[in-house]
Design an enzyme around this catalytic site. Structure first.
Site, PDB file in Angstrom:
ATOM      1  N   THR A 111       0.813  -1.223   0.000  1.00 17.32           N
ATOM      2  CA  THR A 111       0.000   0.000   0.000  1.00 17.32           C
ATOM      3  C   THR A 111       0.842   1.266   0.000  1.00 17.32           C
ATOM      4  OG1 THR A 111      -0.231   0.018   2.422  1.00 17.32           O
ATOM      5  CG2 THR A 111      -1.905  -1.179   1.172  1.00 17.32           C
ATOM      6  N   VAL A 115      -3.336   5.893   0.688  1.00 13.34           N
ATOM      7  CA  VAL A 115      -4.759   5.513   0.764  1.00 13.34           C
ATOM      8  C   VAL A 115      -4.829   3.990   0.945  1.00 13.34           C
ATOM      9  CG1 VAL A 115      -5.770   7.480  -0.444  1.00 13.34           C
ATOM     10  CG2 VAL A 115      -4.835   5.593  -1.785  1.00 13.34           C
ATOM     11  N   HIS A 116      -4.298   3.533   2.078  1.00 14.40           N
ATOM     12  CA  HIS A 116      -4.182   2.107   2.348  1.00 14.40           C
ATOM     13  C   HIS A 116      -5.520   1.378   2.198  1.00 14.40           C
ATOM     14  CE1 HIS A 116      -0.261   3.175   3.997  1.00 14.40           C
ATOM     15  NE2 HIS A 116      -0.851   4.024   4.819  1.00 14.40           N
ATOM     16  N   ASP A 117      -6.585   1.989   2.713  1.00 15.92           N
ATOM     17  CA  ASP A 117      -7.873   1.295   2.744  1.00 15.92           C
ATOM     18  C   ASP A 117      -8.536   1.256   1.371  1.00 15.92           C
ATOM     19  OD1 ASP A 117      -7.531   0.871   5.435  1.00 15.92           O
ATOM     20  OD2 ASP A 117      -8.520   2.731   6.007  1.00 15.92           O
TER      21      ASP A 117
END
Length: 315
Positions: free
Chosen positions: A193, A239-241
């Site tokens: 990520t 924006v990992h999610d």
């Protein structure tokens, strides 16, 4: 037929972005959004989930689940990046809802209500709710179609300690329980990520504020850019999610490898570290898929495209 998903979130600006993508994607049926403490307190996470849903006002509202504190409390939070309220200080008004069920009960109910192995849980925060749901209903782990989790690292450093990633560190006992469960799991670690940084040019591509999605994102995103600049000197945001949600929707854009993973719960310097048995002759049994690579440009374009399409569908 749309894929049934439960979004387990600790909003968090990147969680909110992922919710914008998911709520209007015709490939998904979001049956529930369950709050968990992490980026903000459990009480605030519950309020933020409700606020996001109210701001987006999808045609079909999912069930909402209320967060409760992890057994040992939250050791850290993400307010340094996500603002005092988790959503950049926007402090949206919400209607007063009564009798919200705990997140773990909502997860159990929705998985049990669906045909066998047809629900995907996309876990974007600490794994408190997933572990509690599996403990509450011991058969549940084998009934879930897939758990796609954002968390941990394979080779890189952590982001909350030198060894530990934030989501795992927030409730490491729960993370260990989920890692060791018999569920089908895919882990999206920081190693992957961290490869995407969205620059401020994102605002030139976002829907305008005449749309619900555009208006909402333009309220919450500027503080995230400020937080990343102040904390890390980055002229952009991770924006990992959103990447984790994309791994659930577009898995062909990711390379995964079967691995044997566990969580360190006792180390002085390594507590919360995700550990993988990668010896030439491993002794541990493989228990999850782990993303090791992704098509960076394609995933970036897919995220931007999903936000634009959500705005078009939401109006």
């Amino acid at each position: 037929m749309a894929r049934k998903v439960i979004l387990d979130v600790d909003p968090g600006i990147d969680d909110a972005m992922a919710m914008c993508m998911a709520m209007f994607d015709p490939r998904l049926e979001v049956v529930a959004v369950t709050a968990v403490g992490g980026n903000c307190s459990p009480q605030r996470a519950t309020r933020n989930v409700q606020a996001i849903i109210e701001q987006l006002d999808p045609q079909r509202w999912p069930r909402l689940g209320a967060a409760s504190p992890p057994d040992n409390g939250l050791p850290v939070d993400g307010r340094h990046l996500h603002g005092i309220d988790g959503l950049g200080g926007a402090d949206f008004d919400v209607a007063e809802l009564h009798h919200l069920h705990p997140s773990e009960k909502v997860i159990c109910d929705q998985v049990r209500a669906a045909p066998e192995a047809s629900v995907t849980i996309v876990a974007m925060g600490p794994l408190t709710n997933i572990a509690r749901a599996f403990h509450r209903d011991p058969e549940l782990a084998s009934l879930v179609g897939q758990v796609v989790m954002m968390g941990g690292t394979v080779s890189g450093p952590g982001n909350i300690t030198p060894a530990a990633e934030f989501n795992i560190y927030c409730d490491l006992v729960a993370a260990q329980a989920v890692f060791r469960s018999h569920s089908t799991k895919t882990l999206i670690p920081l190693d992957v990520t961290n490869r995407i940084v969205l620059s401020y040019d994102l605002f030139n591509q976002l829907p305008d504020d005449s749309t619900k999605v555009g208006r909402f994102l333009r309220q919450i995103l500027p503080p995230a850019f400020r937080g990343y600049r102040q904390q890390f000197g980055l002229e952009g945001i991770h924006v990992h999610d959103a990447i984790t949600l994309m791994a659930a929707i577009e898995p062909h854009l990711f390379t995964t490898e079967e691995m044997a993973g566990d969580v360190e719960t006792m180390g002085e310097l390594t507590i919360g570290m995700t550990v993988f048995d990668r010896r030439r002759v491993p002794a541990w049994r493989h228990n999850m898929e782990v993303a090791t690579d992704m098509q960076v440009d394609a995933v970036t374009d897919a995220i931007i495209g999903a936000l634009i399409e959500s705005a078009r569908r939401a109006g």
